[in-house]
Motif scaffolding. Sequence first.
Motif, PDB file in Angstrom:
ATOM      1  N   PHE A  86      -0.428   0.228  -9.325  1.00 25.03           N
ATOM      2  CA  PHE A  86      -0.164   1.005  -8.118  1.00 25.03           C
ATOM      3  C   PHE A  86       0.906   0.319  -7.277  1.00 25.03           C
ATOM      4  O   PHE A  86       0.885  -0.899  -7.105  1.00 25.03           O
ATOM      5  CB  PHE A  86      -1.464   1.128  -7.311  1.00 25.03           C
ATOM      6  CG  PHE A  86      -1.305   1.774  -5.957  1.00 25.03           C
ATOM      7  CD1 PHE A  86      -1.142   3.141  -5.841  1.00 25.03           C
ATOM      8  CD2 PHE A  86      -1.333   0.999  -4.804  1.00 25.03           C
ATOM      9  CE1 PHE A  86      -0.999   3.730  -4.598  1.00 25.03           C
ATOM     10  CE2 PHE A  86      -1.193   1.586  -3.555  1.00 25.03           C
ATOM     11  CZ  PHE A  86      -1.026   2.959  -3.452  1.00 25.03           C
ATOM     12  N   TRP A  87       1.843   1.132  -6.771  1.00 24.81           N
ATOM     13  CA  TRP A  87       2.869   0.674  -5.853  1.00 24.81           C
ATOM     14  C   TRP A  87       2.914   1.617  -4.646  1.00 24.81           C
ATOM     15  O   TRP A  87       3.221   2.802  -4.818  1.00 24.81           O
ATOM     16  CB  TRP A  87       4.263   0.711  -6.482  1.00 24.81           C
ATOM     17  CG  TRP A  87       4.563  -0.219  -7.601  1.00 24.81           C
ATOM     18  CD1 TRP A  87       5.277  -1.386  -7.551  1.00 24.81           C
ATOM     19  CD2 TRP A  87       4.254  -0.032  -8.989  1.00 24.81           C
ATOM     20  NE1 TRP A  87       5.410  -1.938  -8.793  1.00 24.81           N
ATOM     21  CE2 TRP A  87       4.792  -1.119  -9.711  1.00 24.81           C
ATOM     22  CE3 TRP A  87       3.564   0.965  -9.695  1.00 24.81           C
ATOM     23  CZ2 TRP A  87       4.655  -1.254 -11.080  1.00 24.81           C
ATOM     24  CZ3 TRP A  87       3.427   0.833 -11.053  1.00 24.81           C
ATOM     25  CH2 TRP A  87       3.959  -0.271 -11.741  1.00 24.81           C
ATOM     26  N   PRO A  88       2.645   1.172  -3.442  1.00 24.23           N
ATOM     27  CA  PRO A  88       2.855   2.023  -2.271  1.00 24.23           C
ATOM     28  C   PRO A  88       4.334   2.027  -1.899  1.00 24.23           C
ATOM     29  O   PRO A  88       4.978   0.975  -1.845  1.00 24.23           O
ATOM     30  CB  PRO A  88       2.012   1.349  -1.190  1.00 24.23           C
ATOM     31  CG  PRO A  88       1.994  -0.099  -1.572  1.00 24.23           C
ATOM     32  CD  PRO A  88       2.064  -0.136  -3.086  1.00 24.23           C
ATOM     33  N   ILE A  89       4.882   3.210  -1.655  1.00 25.01           N
ATOM     34  CA  ILE A  89       6.315   3.346  -1.398  1.00 25.01           C
ATOM     35  C   ILE A  89       6.589   3.770   0.042  1.00 25.01           C
ATOM     36  O   ILE A  89       7.530   3.293   0.672  1.00 25.01           O
ATOM     37  CB  ILE A  89       6.953   4.375  -2.361  1.00 25.01           C
ATOM     38  CG1 ILE A  89       6.648   3.997  -3.823  1.00 25.01           C
ATOM     39  CG2 ILE A  89       8.455   4.482  -2.133  1.00 25.01           C
ATOM     40  CD1 ILE A  89       7.226   2.683  -4.266  1.00 25.01           C
ATOM     41  N   ARG A  90       5.774   4.700   0.559  1.00 28.70           N
ATOM     42  CA  ARG A  90       6.015   5.220   1.905  1.00 28.70           C
ATOM     43  C   ARG A  90       4.687   5.500   2.596  1.00 28.70           C
ATOM     44  O   ARG A  90       3.781   6.077   2.009  1.00 28.70           O
ATOM     45  CB  ARG A  90       6.846   6.517   1.838  1.00 28.70           C
ATOM     46  CG  ARG A  90       7.195   7.116   3.204  1.00 28.70           C
ATOM     47  CD  ARG A  90       7.976   8.401   3.027  1.00 28.70           C
ATOM     48  NE  ARG A  90       7.165   9.461   2.437  1.00 28.70           N
ATOM     49  CZ  ARG A  90       7.666  10.516   1.786  1.00 28.70           C
ATOM     50  NH1 ARG A  90       8.975  10.626   1.616  1.00 28.70           N
ATOM     51  NH2 ARG A  90       6.861  11.436   1.285  1.00 28.70           N
ATOM     52  N   GLU A  91       4.579   5.079   3.836  1.00 25.32           N
ATOM     53  CA  GLU A  91       3.424   5.382   4.681  1.00 25.32           C
ATOM     54  C   GLU A  91       3.833   6.441   5.713  1.00 25.32           C
ATOM     55  O   GLU A  91       5.023   6.685   5.902  1.00 25.32           O
ATOM     56  CB  GLU A  91       2.952   4.122   5.395  1.00 25.32           C
ATOM     57  CG  GLU A  91       2.535   2.978   4.480  1.00 25.32           C
ATOM     58  CD  GLU A  91       2.115   1.754   5.278  1.00 25.32           C
ATOM     59  OE1 GLU A  91       1.422   1.918   6.310  1.00 25.32           O
ATOM     60  OE2 GLU A  91       2.495   0.645   4.896  1.00 25.32           O
ATOM     61  N   PRO A  92       2.838   7.017   6.429  1.00 26.29           N
ATOM     62  CA  PRO A  92       1.391   6.857   6.326  1.00 26.29           C
ATOM     63  C   PRO A  92       0.819   7.680   5.187  1.00 26.29           C
ATOM     64  O   PRO A  92       1.557   8.383   4.489  1.00 26.29           O
ATOM     65  CB  PRO A  92       0.892   7.350   7.687  1.00 26.29           C
ATOM     66  CG  PRO A  92       1.869   8.427   8.053  1.00 26.29           C
ATOM     67  CD  PRO A  92       3.204   7.921   7.538  1.00 26.29           C
ATOM     68  N   GLY A  93      -0.483   7.628   5.043  1.00 34.38           N
ATOM     69  CA  GLY A  93      -1.149   8.390   4.000  1.00 34.38           C
ATOM     70  C   GLY A  93      -2.394   7.690   3.523  1.00 34.38           C
ATOM     71  O   GLY A  93      -2.897   6.762   4.165  1.00 34.38           O
ATOM     72  N   LEU A  94      -2.876   8.131   2.366  1.00 36.29           N
ATOM     73  CA  LEU A  94      -4.135   7.609   1.836  1.00 36.29           C
ATOM     74  C   LEU A  94      -4.223   7.981   0.364  1.00 36.29           C
ATOM     75  O   LEU A  94      -3.727   9.029  -0.045  1.00 36.29           O
ATOM     76  CB  LEU A  94      -5.306   8.215   2.616  1.00 36.29           C
ATOM     77  CG  LEU A  94      -6.742   7.821   2.272  1.00 36.29           C
ATOM     78  CD1 LEU A  94      -7.615   7.928   3.527  1.00 36.29           C
ATOM     79  CD2 LEU A  94      -7.316   8.744   1.206  1.00 36.29           C
ATOM     80  N   CYS A  95      -4.849   7.108  -0.431  1.00 34.86           N
ATOM     81  CA  CYS A  95      -5.043   7.358  -1.865  1.00 34.86           C
ATOM     82  C   CYS A  95      -6.529   7.406  -2.191  1.00 34.86           C
ATOM     83  O   CYS A  95      -7.328   6.685  -1.581  1.00 34.86           O
ATOM     84  CB  CYS A  95      -4.393   6.257  -2.696  1.00 34.86           C
ATOM     85  SG  CYS A  95      -2.615   6.144  -2.513  1.00 34.86           S
ATOM     86  N   ILE A  96      -6.866   8.218  -3.172  1.00 40.70           N
ATOM     87  CA  ILE A  96      -8.248   8.355  -3.631  1.00 40.70           C
ATOM     88  C   ILE A  96      -8.271   8.428  -5.147  1.00 40.70           C
ATOM     89  O   ILE A  96      -7.393   9.052  -5.754  1.00 40.70           O
ATOM     90  CB  ILE A  96      -8.909   9.623  -3.041  1.00 40.70           C
ATOM     91  CG1 ILE A  96      -9.278   9.405  -1.566  1.00 40.70           C
ATOM     92  CG2 ILE A  96     -10.149  10.046  -3.834  1.00 40.70           C
ATOM     93  CD1 ILE A  96      -9.863  10.627  -0.875  1.00 40.70           C
TER      94      ILE A  96
END
Length: 226
Positions: A73-83
Amino acid sequence: MTDAAKRELIYESPLASPADIADFRLEGQAAFTFPLGRLRMENLGDPKEGQKSNFVLWCPVEFPADISVEWDFWPIREPGLCILFFAAAGREGQDLFDPALAPRTGEYDLYHHGDINAFHVSYFRRRYPEERAFHTCNLRKSYGFHMVAQGADPIPPVADAAGPYRIRLDKLDGRVTFSVNGLTVFDWRDDGESFGPLLRGGKIGFRQMAPLMAEYANLRVYKLKK
């Protein structure tokens, strides 16, 4: 983690090209690209639409009750949420994609107070100010909205993130363990009574809340056996 259990690889996908998700099921609206040879997902809906702007991407495979799921997993842009949804099936034991079940279009309540049972673990929770102030991973069991376990999220904000982060979810005999880069976030055992019967086999699916952008790769699912 349930490291004492034997793991047998039963599914894998590099998530490196459109062909790797050709048979996946999308609920809601999303864009999928592969600019770095890994699956990049982002919402197409306007975040101002709230839950209508979110989506779930389901792997089509029916998995057994006792499994280990891993992915990068790589976060690229916020905001948000993963499930991650897992052990997802109709409340009467139907296949998740049974046409007799009510349609699902990405709105959250359809997944915890709809026609299905499932576990879901939310991680990289950065959608609201309180989530960004105190990072946690939450495990919920549905039908219902039962918060059953919680632990500190070790993934830093996008500005400081240096992936990949190897995420692992184990489910064995009612025990659910979640880890990031080998660090156990929570380890919880379902007694099959407090929050309803034990959940068995079913589908897994990835959900994102707008306007998050994130990348995924090297999905593997193992069958667990003591």
